[in-house]
Design an enzyme around this catalytic site. Structure first.
Site, mmCIF file in Angstrom:
data_model
loop_
_atom_site.group_PDB
_atom_site.id
_atom_site.type_symbol
_atom_site.label_atom_id
_atom_site.label_comp_id
_atom_site.label_asym_id
_atom_site.label_seq_id
_atom_site.Cartn_x
_atom_site.Cartn_y
_atom_site.Cartn_z
ATOM 1 N N TYR A 50 45.009 27.086 46.759
ATOM 2 C CA TYR A 50 44.135 28.151 46.229
ATOM 3 C C TYR A 50 44.830 29.516 46.359
ATOM 4 O O TYR A 50 44.788 30.347 45.450
ATOM 5 C CB TYR A 50 42.792 28.146 46.971
ATOM 6 N N SER A 93 36.418 40.975 51.167
ATOM 7 C CA SER A 93 35.972 40.500 49.851
ATOM 8 C C SER A 93 34.480 40.153 49.861
ATOM 9 O O SER A 93 33.957 39.680 50.878
ATOM 10 C CB SER A 93 36.782 39.254 49.490
ATOM 11 N N GLN A 151 35.083 45.099 49.078
ATOM 12 C CA GLN A 151 35.320 44.793 47.659
ATOM 13 C C GLN A 151 34.073 44.176 47.052
ATOM 14 O O GLN A 151 33.443 43.309 47.640
ATOM 15 C CB GLN A 151 36.501 43.825 47.539
ATOM 16 N N TYR A 154 32.183 42.296 43.768
ATOM 17 C CA TYR A 154 32.125 41.619 42.479
ATOM 18 C C TYR A 154 30.751 41.895 41.906
ATOM 19 O O TYR A 154 29.759 41.863 42.645
ATOM 20 C CB TYR A 154 32.261 40.108 42.649
ATOM 21 N N THR A 208 36.290 45.085 41.729
ATOM 22 C CA THR A 208 37.254 44.282 40.976
ATOM 23 C C THR A 208 36.791 44.216 39.535
ATOM 24 O O THR A 208 35.667 43.788 39.259
ATOM 25 C CB THR A 208 37.353 42.866 41.573
ATOM 26 N N ARG A 242 42.584 28.008 37.639
ATOM 27 C CA ARG A 242 43.780 27.588 38.379
ATOM 28 C C ARG A 242 43.681 26.072 38.454
ATOM 29 O O ARG A 242 42.786 25.529 39.108
ATOM 30 C CB ARG A 242 43.802 28.200 39.780
ATOM 31 N N LYS A 296 39.926 48.023 40.874
ATOM 32 C CA LYS A 296 41.101 47.155 41.028
ATOM 33 C C LYS A 296 41.210 46.223 39.823
ATOM 34 O O LYS A 296 40.248 45.529 39.493
ATOM 35 C CB LYS A 296 40.982 46.328 42.306
ATOM 36 N N HIS A 341 45.680 40.736 39.128
ATOM 37 C CA HIS A 341 44.999 39.812 40.036
ATOM 38 C C HIS A 341 45.979 38.751 40.548
ATOM 39 O O HIS A 341 45.660 37.571 40.637
ATOM 40 C CB HIS A 341 43.809 39.151 39.326
ATOM 41 N N ARG A 345 46.449 35.613 38.568
ATOM 42 C CA ARG A 345 45.404 34.589 38.673
ATOM 43 C C ARG A 345 44.368 34.692 37.559
ATOM 44 O O ARG A 345 43.444 33.907 37.518
ATOM 45 C CB ARG A 345 44.697 34.722 40.029
HETATM 46 C C1 GLV Z 1 39.386 35.647 43.571
HETATM 47 O O1 GLV Z 1 39.481 36.845 43.593
HETATM 48 C C2 GLV Z 1 40.457 34.780 43.219
HETATM 49 O O2 GLV Z 1 41.485 35.273 42.746
HETATM 50 O O3 GLV Z 1 40.290 33.571 43.415
#
Ligand code: GLV
Length: 388
Positions: free
Chosen positions: A25, A107, A128, A130, A156, A165, A252, A276, A279
């Site tokens: 991860y 986070s 941070q 979301y 963010t 991913r 960000k 990021h 990502r």
């Molecule tokens: C969360 O911010 C991630 O990149 O998984």
């Protein structure tokens, strides 16, 4: 103290210590991972300018970040699931950052809650945010950050939908981990990790537990993110967030000059030029290649921070040379956390800071404020163009 001479040594140890599901991860980029690779490759392609016979005695990496003194142009970034790399990982990372004199960002998707961290450290940290569909919960989160005396809010802006991913899908990433044969074998072969997690305060998202409905029984993290995060987030909402949070606000995830110009109009104190960590938008330019244009456009109007691809002191030097005021790291310190808990994070920070100090010396620079494009090889002549 174990000998970890480099971030790569910490990474190798973390890979051995941490279950594959969580290590993957951390490592992953989205889709083909081309942007992840470009972040590091473009960084490595920027040559530094060796200078000699310059008095570099009495150097200092100290600087200011958002008006506060810091021992280095470095902050620890917000990482979801940080506390799954090591029990109480966010508390430990925050303690290591504060002991080293640099900012730490908690986070929204952390394991330790805002209150857990605030109760375990001495100084303010950054939080941070979301933006989720449940605006009442958002308001509550901001109020909790205020009550915890967080000194900056980092919004963010590049993850309203999640870039996939692939490894997370293959590994069945859930929190706590999905119980299947492979994950059970993974965990029982990592006893030190399992012990630290067992001792840790929490096994799920500390900021969300008991506050957000539908967290229990989610098929996967990606599914949960898709249902909760608000894809309608737009510039209009920045005003709303500013009304909730009159303090320092950082955006960000700004990569584009036009977006950076709009950010200036919102009156935020800082942006972080970022993709990021490779990502999110696979195929986006490397963050370091986007940095000079953003700095040229808005560097005089707000503080430009940088993340995505910083793995060494030389990388910090390169980002500062191209106009960033400081760098935010994620993976580089998570390797330390996975390798050795708080001591590992402290070591990661020390490695980055010492590397920067030596790089500054070898480039003939004594102060962070002196770092500019002149420290890049081939850019001393005004007629020369930037490397990127
Ligand atoms: C969360 O911010 C991630 O990149 O998984």
């Amino acid at each position: 103290m174990r000998a970890f001479p480099s971030i790569e040594d910490l990474r190798q140890r973390a890979r051995r210590n941490v279950p594959k599901l969580f290590f993957d991860y951390v490592e992953a980029g989205s889709y083909t991972q081309q942007t992840l690779r470009a972040n590091c490759a473009d960084m490595a392609g920027i040559p530094l300018r060796q200078r000699v016979l310059v008095d570099v005695d009495q150097r200092s990496t100290a600087t200011t970040i958002l008006g506060e003194t810091a021992s280095a142009p470095l902050a620890l970034g917000p990482i979801g699931l940080g506390g799954m790399l090591y029990g109480d990982g966010e508390i430990l990372a925050c303690r290591a950052a504060q002991a080293a004199g640099i900012p730490y960002t908690l986070s929204t998707m952390s394991i330790n809650s805002i209150e857990d961290v605030a109760g375990a450290v001495d100084k303010p940290f950054w939080f941070q945010l979301y933006v989720m569909r449940d605006r009442g919960f958002m308001r509550e989160l901001v109020q909790r950050a205020q009550a915890a005396k967080c000194s900056a809010l980092m919004l963010t802006v590049d993850l309203q939908v999640l870039g996939q991913r692939h490894c997370d899908v293959r590994n069945g990433l859930t929190v706590p981990p999905q119980i299947n044969v492979r994950n059970v074998i993974d965990v029982i072969t990592k006893p030190a990790w399992a012990w630290s997690i067992l001792k840790g305060k929490r096994k799920t998202f500390g900021n969300l537990a008991g506050h957000v409905k539908g967290m229990e029984g989610v098929g996967s993290l990606a599914q949960w993110t898709a249902s909760q995060f608000d894809p309608s987030l737009s510039w209009k909402d920045i005003e709303w967030i500013k009304s909730l949070w009159p303090g320092k606000l950082i955006l960000k995830g700004v990569l584009d000059v036009q977006d950076a110009r709009i950010a200036v109009k919102t009156g935020v104190i800082a942006i972080s030029v970022s993709n990021h960590g490779g990502r999110q938008l696979d195929g986006a330019p490397s963050a370091i290649s986007a940095l000079p244009r953003v700095v040229d456009a808005v560097g005089a109007d707000l503080e430009v921070l940088f993340d995505s691809g910083v793995r060494s002191g030389a990388d910090i030097m390169r980002a500062l040379a191209l106009g960033a005021r400081s760098c935010i790291v994620g993976r580089a310190y998570l390797y330390g956390l996975g390798a050795d808990g708080q001591a590992g994070v402290a070591r990661a920070i020390e490695i980055l800071q010492k590397e920067l100090d030596v790089i500054m010396a070898l480039c003939g620079v004594k102060r962070v404020a002196e770092i500019n494009r002149q420290v890049l090889a081939g850019y001393d002549e005004p007629s020369n163009s930037l490397p990127l």
